[in-house]
Structures are given as structure tokens and as C-alpha cells.
Design an enzyme around this catalytic site. Sequence first.
Site, PDB file in Angstrom:
ATOM      1  N   ARG A   1      19.160  14.075  55.446  1.00  0.00           N
ATOM      2  CA  ARG A   1      19.077  15.406  56.051  1.00  0.00           C
ATOM      3  C   ARG A   1      17.803  16.141  55.626  1.00  0.00           C
ATOM      4  NH1 ARG A   1      21.797  20.683  54.693  1.00  0.00           N
ATOM      5  NH2 ARG A   1      22.183  21.779  56.659  1.00  0.00           N
TER       6      ARG A   1
ATOM      7  N   HIS B   1      25.354  11.921  61.415  1.00  0.00           N
ATOM      8  CA  HIS B   1      26.602  12.552  60.974  1.00  0.00           C
ATOM      9  C   HIS B   1      27.720  11.534  60.827  1.00  0.00           C
ATOM     10  CE1 HIS B   1      25.358  16.864  62.418  1.00  0.00           C
ATOM     11  NE2 HIS B   1      24.688  16.453  61.353  1.00  0.00           N
TER      12      HIS B   1
ATOM     13  N   HIS C   1      15.165  18.074  58.052  1.00  0.00           N
ATOM     14  CA  HIS C   1      14.922  19.510  57.923  1.00  0.00           C
ATOM     15  C   HIS C   1      13.479  19.811  57.527  1.00  0.00           C
ATOM     16  CE1 HIS C   1      19.073  21.553  57.954  1.00  0.00           C
ATOM     17  NE2 HIS C   1      19.153  20.411  58.606  1.00  0.00           N
TER      18      HIS C   1
ATOM     19  N   ASN D   1      19.375  25.946  55.438  1.00  0.00           N
ATOM     20  CA  ASN D   1      19.228  25.205  54.181  1.00  0.00           C
ATOM     21  C   ASN D   1      19.933  25.844  52.991  1.00  0.00           C
ATOM     22  OD1 ASN D   1      17.444  23.289  55.401  1.00  0.00           O
ATOM     23  ND2 ASN D   1      15.741  24.733  55.160  1.00  0.00           N
TER      24      ASN D   1
END
Length: 311
Positions: A43, A175, A47, A76
Site C-alpha cells: 500500500r 485487497h 500511496h 494515510n
Amino acid sequence: MARFPPSASAILARRPSSPGTTTRNVIKQARKSDPRITASLTRLHFHDCFVNGCDASLLLDVGGNITESEKTAAPNNNSARGFNVIDNIKAALNKSCPGIVSCADILALAAEASVSLEKGPSWKVLLGRRDGFTANKAGANTSLPTPFETLAQITAKFNAVNLSVTDLVALSGAHTFGRAQCKFFSQRLFNFNGTGNPDPTLNSTYLTTLQQNCPQNGNGSILNNLDPSTPNAFDNNYFTNLLNKRGLLQTDQELFSTNGSSTISIVNNFAKNKNAFFKAFAQAMINMGNISPLTGTQGEIRNDCKKVNGS
């Protein structure tokens, strides 16, 4: 799309210890006490790249000329994690090849190692990215997809960084492992879109389970498996879950439940063909890792991922 210079890869190839091997070993050690870490590190790469391109701006703390950190942006804050592992990888690489491997490259290497360690696909990580000098908290608040947006809004954000609909569906497949806090989907459980009712695209049995885990007005930070079937493995069960109305986040389920969307056929394909998903995911990660990288004499190679050199 920018291309990475061969010089950086050539320098790395001459080193006795591959940066990929070092990265993988550090993650293996971290994984022993933290089974969530592989999903968290994957992740982080995502990001980072969606804000300013893949330049490790996400890793910068406030200090020097950095007045606002992306770490405290809404997508975040209190959810992005694994920064300590990135620091450990950097420390290990500083010993074996100081001043060579950028923090942006470490994020890309860590994502690949994390996915492959959980029995997912592997891919060749392009190297040669350099680290940026600035953070962009405002950009993190606006550029990153959120769990509360429509499929059209998410698609527009992917289009903005030249990622296709196939890339969108494939990257959403990350996911298949990891966790999400109740606050990111609780609106689906009791009062979806102000209707006073749950989201009708949620499987009724799954809905009951989620309502028990995330009671109304309860603790929004409670963690739930993104994939209720195989939460720690990287597989294609995420897509099977969508077919069965068991997507945790609104933006997950919308990939399959949005009438007329081109994403539906892609979800169906990935649900029945794990190899197709793995191939598409690996290519999507390569495409994402090539979003506006700094190369050549641009940027720098940070000595400490948390701060710009000399600050």
C-alpha cells in the site's frame, strides 16, 4: 512515460548483494511478528506513486523545508504503516551499497517482495528512481482514491496518472490481503447514502458479521479483513468475493455491482483465472511504478528516507 537510465541498474548489478535480496530478507524478518506488514508495504508504494509520482515523498517527516507531511493526510493518517521497515531496509542497504539505492526504489522493491512472499506474482522491478525534495499533503488528500468515491471518480484518478481500467481492477486486487478500519466502510452497514438502510450490494450474512464487528457509533479503528476468505494470502479470492457481494469497501464492490461498467467483465475474468489476474497485476505494478519518476540528475538519493539530505 519516463524510462529509467541503464546506469543505475548496472551499478546495482555489480554489487555483491542484490538490493532485492536485502529488501526481501528484512521483510521476512518483520513478517515473523507482523503478518500485516506485506499488505501495508504494498500500500505504501501505491500511496507514494499517486502523489508527485514515485519519488518517496510519502516517507518525508516534517522538518527543514518540509512543513506538512503526506503521512498526516486523510488517506494515510493512522492507517499507512510500515515506515519502520522501510527505514530498516534503507539501513541495511546503506551498509552494503551506500548512496546507491533510493527510497523510491526501496518502496518499489518492498512491494514486489511483499506480494511474492505471500504467494503472489513476481515481476522485474525497474530501478533508477531518485527521491524528491518535497512532500505534498494537499495532493495526497485529493489525488489518492478513497473508499467513499464512485467508480467514475476512482477511474478518473487512475486516468489522471495514465493507468487503464484493467490497471484499476488489477491493483484493486491487492485487497486480497490486508485489513481496513471500520470507519472506512461503516456507512455501508446502517445508513447507506442517507437511506437509513444498509448497502443493498452487501451479502446479508456478510452484512450481519460486519455489523457485529463494527456496531453503530462504535470504535471506528477496529480492523477487518479485506478478504474474509483468505486474509493473509495473495490470491484471486478477492474477485470471487465481489461476485458473492462480499466486497468490504464500497469501491471494491462497485467494480462488479455498477451496472454497465466495463470493470464487470474484468472482475469475472480474474475470478475464474488466477493466472490472468497475476499477469495483469504484475504489469499494473510496473505501470504504476513508472508514474513520473525522477531520474538521472533529478532529485537525490536520500541517506535517511524520512528527511531530505542536509536538512
